[in-house]
Scaffold this motif. Structure first.
Motif, PDB file in Angstrom:
ATOM      1  N   THR A  61      -6.116  56.107  38.037  1.00 45.63           N
ATOM      2  CA  THR A  61      -5.823  57.398  38.661  1.00 45.63           C
ATOM      3  C   THR A  61      -5.606  58.517  37.656  1.00 45.63           C
ATOM      4  OG1 THR A  61      -3.419  57.054  38.711  1.00 45.63           O
ATOM      5  CG2 THR A  61      -4.699  56.240  40.600  1.00 45.63           C
ATOM      6  N   GLY A  62      -5.236  58.185  36.419  1.00 48.93           N
ATOM      7  CA  GLY A  62      -4.944  59.206  35.427  1.00 48.93           C
ATOM      8  C   GLY A  62      -3.555  59.801  35.563  1.00 48.93           C
ATOM      9  N   ASN A  63      -2.739  59.296  36.467  1.00 47.27           N
ATOM     10  CA  ASN A  63      -1.384  59.783  36.662  1.00 47.27           C
ATOM     11  C   ASN A  63      -0.497  59.312  35.508  1.00 47.27           C
ATOM     12  OD1 ASN A  63       1.393  59.945  37.625  1.00 47.27           O
ATOM     13  ND2 ASN A  63       0.502  60.389  39.624  1.00 47.27           N
ATOM     14  N   ASN A  64       0.327  60.207  34.940  1.00 46.66           N
ATOM     15  CA  ASN A  64       1.181  59.873  33.788  1.00 46.66           C
ATOM     16  C   ASN A  64       2.149  58.733  34.070  1.00 46.66           C
ATOM     17  OD1 ASN A  64       0.104  62.392  33.393  1.00 46.66           O
ATOM     18  ND2 ASN A  64       1.925  63.262  32.508  1.00 46.66           N
ATOM     19  N   MET A  65       2.629  58.623  35.304  1.00 43.37           N
ATOM     20  CA  MET A  65       3.622  57.585  35.584  1.00 43.37           C
ATOM     21  C   MET A  65       3.005  56.199  35.717  1.00 43.37           C
ATOM     22  SD  MET A  65       4.953  58.078  39.451  1.00 43.37           S
ATOM     23  CE  MET A  65       4.952  56.545  40.326  1.00 43.37           C
ATOM     24  N   CYS A  66       1.694  56.111  35.696  1.00 41.65           N
ATOM     25  CA  CYS A  66       0.984  54.842  35.875  1.00 41.65           C
ATOM     26  C   CYS A  66       0.497  54.315  34.530  1.00 41.65           C
ATOM     27  CB  CYS A  66      -0.187  55.028  36.819  1.00 41.65           C
ATOM     28  SG  CYS A  66       0.206  55.908  38.335  1.00 41.65           S
ATOM     29  N   GLU A  67       1.429  54.012  33.668  1.00 44.24           N
ATOM     30  CA  GLU A  67       1.075  53.626  32.303  1.00 44.24           C
ATOM     31  C   GLU A  67       0.289  52.332  32.237  1.00 44.24           C
ATOM     32  OE1 GLU A  67       4.289  53.764  29.469  1.00 44.24           O
ATOM     33  OE2 GLU A  67       5.373  55.156  30.747  1.00 44.24           O
ATOM     34  N   ARG A  68      -0.624  52.302  31.280  1.00 45.63           N
ATOM     35  CA  ARG A  68      -1.321  51.070  30.955  1.00 45.63           C
ATOM     36  C   ARG A  68      -0.293  50.156  30.314  1.00 45.63           C
ATOM     37  NH1 ARG A  68      -7.036  50.473  27.975  1.00 45.63           N
ATOM     38  NH2 ARG A  68      -6.792  48.329  27.320  1.00 45.63           N
ATOM     39  N   THR A  69      -0.328  48.873  30.631  1.00 52.49           N
ATOM     40  CA  THR A  69       0.660  47.959  30.071  1.00 52.49           C
ATOM     41  C   THR A  69       0.086  46.567  29.873  1.00 52.49           C
ATOM     42  OG1 THR A  69       2.911  47.110  30.318  1.00 52.49           O
ATOM     43  CG2 THR A  69       1.610  47.253  32.306  1.00 52.49           C
ATOM     44  N   ALA A  70       0.685  45.843  28.965  1.00 49.31           N
ATOM     45  CA  ALA A  70       0.313  44.447  28.747  1.00 49.31           C
ATOM     46  C   ALA A  70       0.952  43.585  29.830  1.00 49.31           C
ATOM     47  CB  ALA A  70       0.769  43.985  27.371  1.00 49.31           C
ATOM     48  N   ILE A  71       0.286  42.471  30.118  1.00 45.61           N
ATOM     49  CA  ILE A  71       0.823  41.457  31.028  1.00 45.61           C
ATOM     50  C   ILE A  71       0.835  40.153  30.252  1.00 45.61           C
ATOM     51  CG2 ILE A  71       0.518  40.226  33.210  1.00 45.61           C
ATOM     52  CD1 ILE A  71      -1.153  42.580  34.200  1.00 45.61           C
ATOM     53  N   THR A  72       1.963  39.480  30.239  1.00 47.79           N
ATOM     54  CA  THR A  72       2.064  38.199  29.547  1.00 47.79           C
ATOM     55  C   THR A  72       2.704  37.181  30.477  1.00 47.79           C
ATOM     56  OG1 THR A  72       4.242  38.720  28.644  1.00 47.79           O
ATOM     57  CG2 THR A  72       2.334  39.302  27.299  1.00 47.79           C
ATOM     58  N   GLY A  73       2.455  35.921  30.215  1.00 49.80           N
ATOM     59  CA  GLY A  73       3.105  34.886  30.997  1.00 49.80           C
ATOM     60  C   GLY A  73       2.378  33.576  30.925  1.00 49.80           C
ATOM     61  N   LYS A  74       2.733  32.697  31.871  1.00 49.08           N
ATOM     62  CA  LYS A  74       2.139  31.370  31.880  1.00 49.08           C
ATOM     63  C   LYS A  74       1.970  30.883  33.298  1.00 49.08           C
ATOM     64  CE  LYS A  74       5.808  29.827  29.511  1.00 49.08           C
ATOM     65  NZ  LYS A  74       6.674  28.942  28.763  1.00 49.08           N
ATOM     66  N   ILE A  75       1.126  29.876  33.398  1.00 46.90           N
ATOM     67  CA  ILE A  75       0.940  29.173  34.658  1.00 46.90           C
ATOM     68  C   ILE A  75       1.341  27.724  34.386  1.00 46.90           C
ATOM     69  CG2 ILE A  75      -0.687  28.471  36.452  1.00 46.90           C
ATOM     70  CD1 ILE A  75      -2.362  30.955  35.738  1.00 46.90           C
ATOM     71  N   VAL A  76       2.308  27.231  35.163  1.00 41.08           N
ATOM     72  CA  VAL A  76       2.813  25.871  35.000  1.00 41.08           C
ATOM     73  C   VAL A  76       2.778  25.189  36.364  1.00 41.08           C
ATOM     74  CG1 VAL A  76       4.809  24.461  34.363  1.00 41.08           C
ATOM     75  CG2 VAL A  76       4.325  26.573  33.104  1.00 41.08           C
ATOM     76  N   ASP A  77       2.093  24.034  36.429  1.00 42.53           N
ATOM     77  CA  ASP A  77       1.939  23.299  37.692  1.00 42.53           C
ATOM     78  C   ASP A  77       1.415  24.205  38.804  1.00 42.53           C
ATOM     79  OD1 ASP A  77       2.772  20.864  36.592  1.00 42.53           O
ATOM     80  OD2 ASP A  77       4.887  21.323  36.995  1.00 42.53           O
ATOM     81  N   GLY A  78       0.531  25.128  38.447  1.00 43.75           N
ATOM     82  CA  GLY A  78      -0.109  26.000  39.418  1.00 43.75           C
ATOM     83  C   GLY A  78       0.656  27.263  39.776  1.00 43.75           C
ATOM     84  N   LEU A  79       1.913  27.390  39.316  1.00 44.88           N
ATOM     85  CA  LEU A  79       2.704  28.588  39.602  1.00 44.88           C
ATOM     86  C   LEU A  79       2.562  29.578  38.455  1.00 44.88           C
ATOM     87  CD1 LEU A  79       4.789  30.197  41.285  1.00 44.88           C
ATOM     88  CD2 LEU A  79       6.568  28.994  39.999  1.00 44.88           C
ATOM     89  N   ALA A  80       2.003  30.749  38.747  1.00 48.74           N
ATOM     90  CA  ALA A  80       1.869  31.810  37.748  1.00 48.74           C
ATOM     91  C   ALA A  80       3.172  32.600  37.695  1.00 48.74           C
ATOM     92  CB  ALA A  80       0.716  32.740  38.119  1.00 48.74           C
ATOM     93  N   THR A  81       3.707  32.786  36.491  1.00 45.60           N
ATOM     94  CA  THR A  81       4.880  33.621  36.268  1.00 45.60           C
ATOM     95  C   THR A  81       4.515  34.581  35.149  1.00 45.60           C
ATOM     96  OG1 THR A  81       6.347  31.814  36.914  1.00 45.60           O
ATOM     97  CG2 THR A  81       7.339  33.665  35.740  1.00 45.60           C
TER      98      THR A  81
END
Length: 145
Positions: A61-81
């Motif tokens: 959207t180009g809106n300032n409040m919608c910052e690009r950000t990294a996503i990190t985490g893991k999937i264990v026994d099929g559950l994504a966190t």
């Protein structure tokens, strides 16, 4: 005459806001109304995607409040966190073994995030948006070896 129209416009706008909030025309800021992670999924979980994942959320959207950000985490026994690194929002969900679809549920008290994606062997990609804000875009994760 102009004073009457100004007053009428002001009252009409106030009523519009009042009814809009009552009937949730503008999206909700109430975290109790946001979708919650079910206790268990209604489908068979895929465990083939277990591991560490890193990616990005990209706003279109180009809106300032919608910052690009990294996503990190893991999937264990099929559950994504997963976590949005700029504000710590936790996203959780399962990958459907049959369709490889992933729907995530957010734990943010202010923003009603909606994330969906399709999982491949080493990449998960999809779309996201806010129901109560202007932000939307794409996102992806890549599996770490």
């Amino acid at each position: 005459m102009k004073h009457k129209w100004s007053l009428l416009t002001f009252v009409a706008f106030g009523l519009f806001i009042l009814f809009g909030q009552q009937y949730q025309w503008f999206g909700s800021g109430n975290p109790d109304s946001f979708p919650k992670l079910p206790a268990s999924p209604s489908f068979e979980i895929s465990k083939t995607h277990d591991g560490e994942w890193i990616g990005r959320r990209v706003d279109v959207t180009g809106n300032n409040m919608c910052e690009r950000t990294a996503i990190t985490g893991k999937i264990v026994d099929g559950l994504a966190t997963l976590s949005l690194t700029y504000n710590g929002t936790i996203l959780k969900g399962w990958i459907n073994a049959e369709s490889n679809e992933l729907v995530l549920y957010a734990s943010n008290r202010q923003w009603d995030y909606r994330f969906s994606a399709t999982a491949g062997i080493n990449r998960i990609q999809g779309k996201w948006h806010l129901t109560n804000g202007p932000c939307k875009g794409t996102w992806y994760l890549e599996k770490q070896s």
